[in-house]
Design a protein around this motif. Structure first.
Motif, mmCIF file in Angstrom:
data_model
loop_
_atom_site.group_PDB
_atom_site.id
_atom_site.type_symbol
_atom_site.label_atom_id
_atom_site.label_comp_id
_atom_site.label_asym_id
_atom_site.label_seq_id
_atom_site.Cartn_x
_atom_site.Cartn_y
_atom_site.Cartn_z
ATOM 1 N N LEU A 1 0.815 -1.215 0.000
ATOM 2 C CA LEU A 1 0.000 0.000 0.000
ATOM 3 C C LEU A 1 0.847 1.263 0.000
ATOM 4 N N GLY A 2 0.442 2.220 -0.803
ATOM 5 C CA GLY A 2 1.116 3.507 -0.823
ATOM 6 C C GLY A 2 0.246 4.546 -1.490
ATOM 7 N N ASP B 1 0.869 -2.999 8.426
ATOM 8 C CA ASP B 1 0.510 -1.622 8.767
ATOM 9 C C ASP B 1 -0.818 -1.184 8.158
ATOM 10 N N ALA B 2 -1.550 -2.114 7.551
ATOM 11 C CA ALA B 2 -2.822 -1.753 6.914
ATOM 12 C C ALA B 2 -3.846 -1.285 7.930
ATOM 13 N N GLY C 1 -11.042 8.528 2.778
ATOM 14 C CA GLY C 1 -12.187 8.073 1.997
ATOM 15 C C GLY C 1 -13.304 9.069 2.251
ATOM 16 N N LYS C 2 -14.430 8.591 2.693
ATOM 17 C CA LYS C 2 -15.489 9.495 3.108
ATOM 18 C C LYS C 2 -15.094 10.187 4.405
ATOM 19 N N TYR C 3 -14.197 9.541 5.154
ATOM 20 C CA TYR C 3 -13.636 10.104 6.373
ATOM 21 C C TYR C 3 -12.293 9.419 6.580
ATOM 22 N N LEU C 4 -11.490 9.935 7.525
ATOM 23 C CA LEU C 4 -10.162 9.380 7.755
ATOM 24 C C LEU C 4 -10.292 7.998 8.375
ATOM 25 N N VAL C 5 -9.787 6.981 7.684
ATOM 26 C CA VAL C 5 -10.008 5.613 8.116
ATOM 27 C C VAL C 5 -8.816 4.768 7.677
ATOM 28 N N SER C 6 -8.595 3.633 8.334
ATOM 29 C CA SER C 6 -7.485 2.768 7.954
ATOM 30 C C SER C 6 -7.748 2.118 6.609
ATOM 31 N N ARG C 7 -6.682 1.665 5.967
ATOM 32 C CA ARG C 7 -6.827 1.028 4.650
ATOM 33 C C ARG C 7 -7.670 -0.246 4.760
ATOM 34 N N ARG D 1 0.382 4.980 -8.731
ATOM 35 C CA ARG D 1 0.847 5.805 -7.614
ATOM 36 C C ARG D 1 0.034 7.087 -7.569
ATOM 37 N N GLY D 2 0.080 7.731 -6.407
ATOM 38 C CA GLY D 2 -0.623 8.994 -6.239
ATOM 39 C C GLY D 2 -2.125 8.845 -6.144
ATOM 40 N N GLN D 3 -2.602 7.608 -5.926
ATOM 41 C CA GLN D 3 -4.031 7.358 -5.873
ATOM 42 C C GLN D 3 -4.431 6.885 -4.476
ATOM 43 N N ALA D 4 -5.586 7.322 -4.035
ATOM 44 C CA ALA D 4 -6.100 6.883 -2.739
ATOM 45 C C ALA D 4 -6.687 5.476 -2.860
#
Length: 357
Positions: free
Chosen positions: A176-177, A236-237, A244-250, A204-207
């Motif tokens: 993940l990056g 570390d995921a 995303g819609k809010y700050l959340v883990s991958r 790269r550079g993508q959510a």
């Protein structure tokens, strides 16, 4: 070169203080390193780059405007180096560049005599690694560098046809990056206990949402339901966050999208490499012969150990942006999920891997 045409410095040397050879008609030959900023803005009629495979693309691009404006020429001379801009220029040539590839076994002098005899080539081959000989003597543009972590293993890889995917569980391992590369490796676990790599995707550079969308589109294309997918994520995921819609883990984003996820516990980098190399060499990790998987293998061949003063430090070179280390990590996660326990039964180690649902 007739010295009567030269404009020598007062001390009578050939070179001036700025590493130039100057002529009475105003022409100048400049000898510079990989830091040629002093040539920018000047008129370069003819540029010869020695050991071009060791020179960065940025340096060449930096000088191009000075050459183009007076319709000058560029000659790049080098032995190949896997993954270099020099190699890519030859391999991806669309006809805009004239190339001449001269393996040592066909080079002749002005009289048509071979420069290297068979005996001399055999002596060279027996005095160095096969990787170095193929690159420096035989001009093999596909030969990996000596410090390649997986180059030799991929030379032993087994290539197969695409298996039947219907009703099979698909495993997708992800490195993940966002600021660097995210790599997704797709595989199936066959009846013999082997893993077959069937597809790969990198960007790269993508959510995270971008990769969720990509996986879902791929599933539609191959007509596989989402409930047959298992995502294998790094340790570390659960901590790495994504907007995303809010700050959340991958891992939460993938789970919210309906994917079944497992997360690996940390394993030492060198142990992960050893397990993956052993899996490739022993035929437990196989590769489907398609463009996506072939491209992945070519990228990972450029994953190398760090070299300092000519010594292999045994430390992998983890880069940024589109670094091959990301693709290698993704492949390693796939191997760890399936082969770590088996490997650990025979090889004692203090590190471990646990799959957490």
């Amino acid at each position: 070169m007739n010295e009567k045409h030269l404009k020598k410095p007062r001390n009578g040397n050939l070179y001036h203080y700025d590493n130039t050879i100057r002529f009475k008609n105003g022409s100048v030959i400049s000898i510079v390193g990989d830091d040629s900023e002093n040539l920018v803005g000047s008129n370069v009629n003819f540029l010869v780059v020695s050991e071009a495979a060791m020179v960065s693309k940025e340096t060449i691009d930096y000088l191009i405007p000075s050459i183009i404006k007076i319709k000058g020429r560029v000659v790049l001379v080098s032995s190949p180096r896997y993954g270099s801009h020099f190699n890519k220029t030859i391999l991806e040539n669309t006809g805009q560049v004239l190339t001449s590839v001269l393996p040592a076994n066909i080079i002749t002098d002005e009289h048509g005599n071979r420069v290297y005899t068979d005996e001399e080539l055999e002596l060279a081959r027996s005095s160095m690694s096969i990787e170095r000989f193929k690159s420096e003597y035989m001009v093999d543009l596909s030969s990996h560098n000596e410090s390649s972590i997986y180059g030799a293993s991929f030379g032993m890889a087994q290539w197969i046809n695409m298996p039947h995917l219907q009703d099979q569980r698909i495993f997708i391992s992800a490195d993940l990056g966002i600021s660097d590369n995210t790599a997704l490796t797709f595989g199936v676990h066959d009846a013999k206990g082997n893993v077959q790599v069937i597809h790969q995707y990198r960007n790269r550079g993508q959510a995270t949402q971008h990769y969720i969308d990509y996986i879902e589109k791929w599933l539609r294309d191959v007509n596989i339901p989402k409930h047959l997918i298992t995502l294998i994520l790094p340790h570390d995921a659960g901590a790495t966050t994504d907007a995303g819609k809010y700050l959340v883990s991958r891992i939460s984003m993938y789970q919210d999208a309906g994917f079944y996820c497992v997360m690996l516990r940390p394993v030492s980098v060198l142990r992960a490499i050893e397990i993956t190399r052993a899996s490739i060499q022993n035929g437990k990790l196989k590769f489907v012969d398609n463009s996506a998987v072939r491209s992945m293998v070519q990228i990972i061949k450029a994953y190398e150990f760090k070299i300092h003063n000519g010594m292999n430090l045994g430390v992998p070179n983890h880069g940024t942006n589109y670094a091959p280390s990301n693709d290698a990590d993704s492949l390693e996660y796939l191997c760890l999920a399936f082969f770590y326990d088996e490997y650990n039964q025979n090889i004692k180690t203090e590190s471990g891997v646990v799959i957490r649902k």
